[in-house]
Design a protein around this motif. Structure first.
Motif, PDB file in Angstrom:
ATOM      1  N   ASN A  26      -6.016  13.878  -0.835  1.00 32.00           N
ATOM      2  CA  ASN A  26      -5.193  13.795   0.371  1.00 32.00           C
ATOM      3  C   ASN A  26      -5.688  12.716   1.317  1.00 32.00           C
ATOM      4  OD1 ASN A  26      -3.373  15.779  -0.377  1.00 32.00           O
ATOM      5  ND2 ASN A  26      -4.608  17.414   0.511  1.00 32.00           N
ATOM      6  N   LEU A  27      -7.000  12.550   1.445  1.00 34.21           N
ATOM      7  CA  LEU A  27      -7.538  11.476   2.289  1.00 34.21           C
ATOM      8  C   LEU A  27      -7.146  10.110   1.747  1.00 34.21           C
ATOM      9  CD1 LEU A  27     -11.135  12.771   3.107  1.00 34.21           C
ATOM     10  CD2 LEU A  27      -9.220  12.516   4.696  1.00 34.21           C
ATOM     11  N   LEU A  28      -7.243   9.938   0.439  1.00 37.79           N
ATOM     12  CA  LEU A  28      -6.876   8.650  -0.160  1.00 37.79           C
ATOM     13  C   LEU A  28      -5.379   8.390  -0.050  1.00 37.79           C
ATOM     14  CD1 LEU A  28      -9.103   8.725  -3.339  1.00 37.79           C
ATOM     15  CD2 LEU A  28      -9.335   7.179  -1.397  1.00 37.79           C
ATOM     16  N   ARG A  29      -4.588   9.440  -0.137  1.00 40.73           N
ATOM     17  CA  ARG A  29      -3.137   9.279  -0.050  1.00 40.73           C
ATOM     18  C   ARG A  29      -2.699   8.855   1.346  1.00 40.73           C
ATOM     19  NH1 ARG A  29       0.769  14.167  -1.177  1.00 40.73           N
ATOM     20  NH2 ARG A  29      -0.864  15.011   0.125  1.00 40.73           N
ATOM     21  N   ARG A  30      -3.455   9.259   2.374  1.00 41.23           N
ATOM     22  CA  ARG A  30      -3.098   8.949   3.757  1.00 41.23           C
ATOM     23  C   ARG A  30      -3.396   7.509   4.153  1.00 41.23           C
ATOM     24  NH1 ARG A  30      -5.682  13.290   7.547  1.00 41.23           N
ATOM     25  NH2 ARG A  30      -4.901  11.794   9.030  1.00 41.23           N
ATOM     26  N   VAL A  31      -4.253   6.813   3.408  1.00 41.69           N
ATOM     27  CA  VAL A  31      -4.622   5.436   3.745  1.00 41.69           C
ATOM     28  C   VAL A  31      -3.456   4.515   3.437  1.00 41.69           C
ATOM     29  CG1 VAL A  31      -6.194   3.549   3.213  1.00 41.69           C
ATOM     30  CG2 VAL A  31      -7.041   5.877   3.333  1.00 41.69           C
ATOM     31  N   ASN A  32      -3.015   3.773   4.447  1.00 44.99           N
ATOM     32  CA  ASN A  32      -1.891   2.852   4.271  1.00 44.99           C
ATOM     33  C   ASN A  32      -2.327   1.399   4.334  1.00 44.99           C
ATOM     34  OD1 ASN A  32      -0.004   4.905   4.057  1.00 44.99           O
ATOM     35  ND2 ASN A  32       0.224   5.061   6.263  1.00 44.99           N
ATOM     36  N   SER A  33      -3.607   1.126   4.212  1.00 52.71           N
ATOM     37  CA  SER A  33      -4.101  -0.242   4.341  1.00 52.71           C
ATOM     38  C   SER A  33      -3.727  -1.103   3.143  1.00 52.71           C
ATOM     39  CB  SER A  33      -5.617  -0.242   4.529  1.00 52.71           C
ATOM     40  OG  SER A  33      -6.235   0.313   3.396  1.00 52.71           O
ATOM     41  N   ALA A  34      -3.559  -0.515   1.989  1.00 49.44           N
ATOM     42  CA  ALA A  34      -3.220  -1.277   0.795  1.00 49.44           C
ATOM     43  C   ALA A  34      -2.172  -0.512  -0.006  1.00 49.44           C
ATOM     44  CB  ALA A  34      -4.461  -1.503  -0.057  1.00 49.44           C
ATOM     45  N   LYS A  35      -1.249  -1.228  -0.574  1.00 47.90           N
ATOM     46  CA  LYS A  35      -0.204  -0.612  -1.392  1.00 47.90           C
ATOM     47  C   LYS A  35      -0.668  -0.559  -2.851  1.00 47.90           C
ATOM     48  CE  LYS A  35       2.777  -0.107   1.866  1.00 47.90           C
ATOM     49  NZ  LYS A  35       3.199   1.184   2.314  1.00 47.90           N
ATOM     50  N   THR A  36      -1.686   0.239  -3.083  1.00 46.16           N
ATOM     51  CA  THR A  36      -2.205   0.416  -4.435  1.00 46.16           C
ATOM     52  C   THR A  36      -2.191   1.897  -4.777  1.00 46.16           C
ATOM     53  OG1 THR A  36      -4.466   0.557  -3.601  1.00 46.16           O
ATOM     54  CG2 THR A  36      -3.708  -1.607  -4.266  1.00 46.16           C
ATOM     55  N   GLY A  37      -2.524   2.207  -6.001  1.00 45.41           N
ATOM     56  CA  GLY A  37      -2.541   3.588  -6.447  1.00 45.41           C
ATOM     57  C   GLY A  37      -3.788   4.328  -5.994  1.00 45.41           C
ATOM     58  N   ILE A  38      -3.779   5.616  -6.233  1.00 43.11           N
ATOM     59  CA  ILE A  38      -4.897   6.468  -5.844  1.00 43.11           C
ATOM     60  C   ILE A  38      -6.165   6.076  -6.606  1.00 43.11           C
ATOM     61  CG2 ILE A  38      -5.761   8.852  -5.845  1.00 43.11           C
ATOM     62  CD1 ILE A  38      -3.660   8.328  -3.741  1.00 43.11           C
ATOM     63  N   ALA A  39      -6.042   5.775  -7.891  1.00 42.03           N
ATOM     64  CA  ALA A  39      -7.223   5.414  -8.682  1.00 42.03           C
ATOM     65  C   ALA A  39      -7.867   4.141  -8.143  1.00 42.03           C
ATOM     66  CB  ALA A  39      -6.843   5.243 -10.145  1.00 42.03           C
ATOM     67  N   ALA A  40      -7.066   3.166  -7.768  1.00 35.90           N
ATOM     68  CA  ALA A  40      -7.605   1.918  -7.215  1.00 35.90           C
ATOM     69  C   ALA A  40      -8.268   2.166  -5.865  1.00 35.90           C
ATOM     70  CB  ALA A  40      -6.502   0.874  -7.081  1.00 35.90           C
ATOM     71  N   LYS A  41      -7.660   3.014  -5.053  1.00 39.84           N
ATOM     72  CA  LYS A  41      -8.254   3.346  -3.761  1.00 39.84           C
ATOM     73  C   LYS A  41      -9.567   4.094  -3.944  1.00 39.84           C
ATOM     74  CE  LYS A  41      -3.913   3.665  -1.216  1.00 39.84           C
ATOM     75  NZ  LYS A  41      -3.021   4.560  -0.471  1.00 39.84           N
ATOM     76  N   ARG A  42      -9.608   4.999  -4.926  1.00 37.32           N
ATOM     77  CA  ARG A  42     -10.824   5.753  -5.196  1.00 37.32           C
ATOM     78  C   ARG A  42     -11.949   4.828  -5.656  1.00 37.32           C
ATOM     79  NH1 ARG A  42      -9.952   9.683  -9.802  1.00 37.32           N
ATOM     80  NH2 ARG A  42     -10.439   7.821 -10.960  1.00 37.32           N
ATOM     81  N   ASN A  43     -11.631   3.887  -6.530  1.00 34.35           N
ATOM     82  CA  ASN A  43     -12.630   2.919  -6.981  1.00 34.35           C
ATOM     83  C   ASN A  43     -13.117   2.057  -5.834  1.00 34.35           C
ATOM     84  OD1 ASN A  43     -12.652   3.726  -9.633  1.00 34.35           O
ATOM     85  ND2 ASN A  43     -11.055   2.294 -10.247  1.00 34.35           N
TER      86      ASN A  43
END
Length: 58
Positions: A26-43
């Motif tokens: 949910n924290l990663l989903r709320r980030v709107n800084s980049a239009k990438t997927g959850i896996a990319a944000k997690r990495n």
């Protein structure tokens, strides 16, 4: 997040870890800084401390 590969079966870990995974998702989903997927944000949060602080502050 490879939930099926997890080997946490003792104590309360099997009940607590899904809650932590859901919170992280949910924290990663709320980030709107980049239009990438959850896996990319997690990495990226794992690689860059500044981005991790952005994720945690929102």
């Amino acid at each position: 997040m490879n939930v099926d590969d997890s080997r946490t079966g003792n104590g309360h870990a099997q009940h607590n870890l899904p809650v932590l995974r859901r919170l992280a998702f949910n924290l990663l989903r709320r980030v709107n800084s980049a239009k990438t997927g959850i896996a990319a944000k997690r990495n990226r949060a794992g690689w860059e401390t500044d981005y991790l602080l952005i994720v945690l502050s929102q």
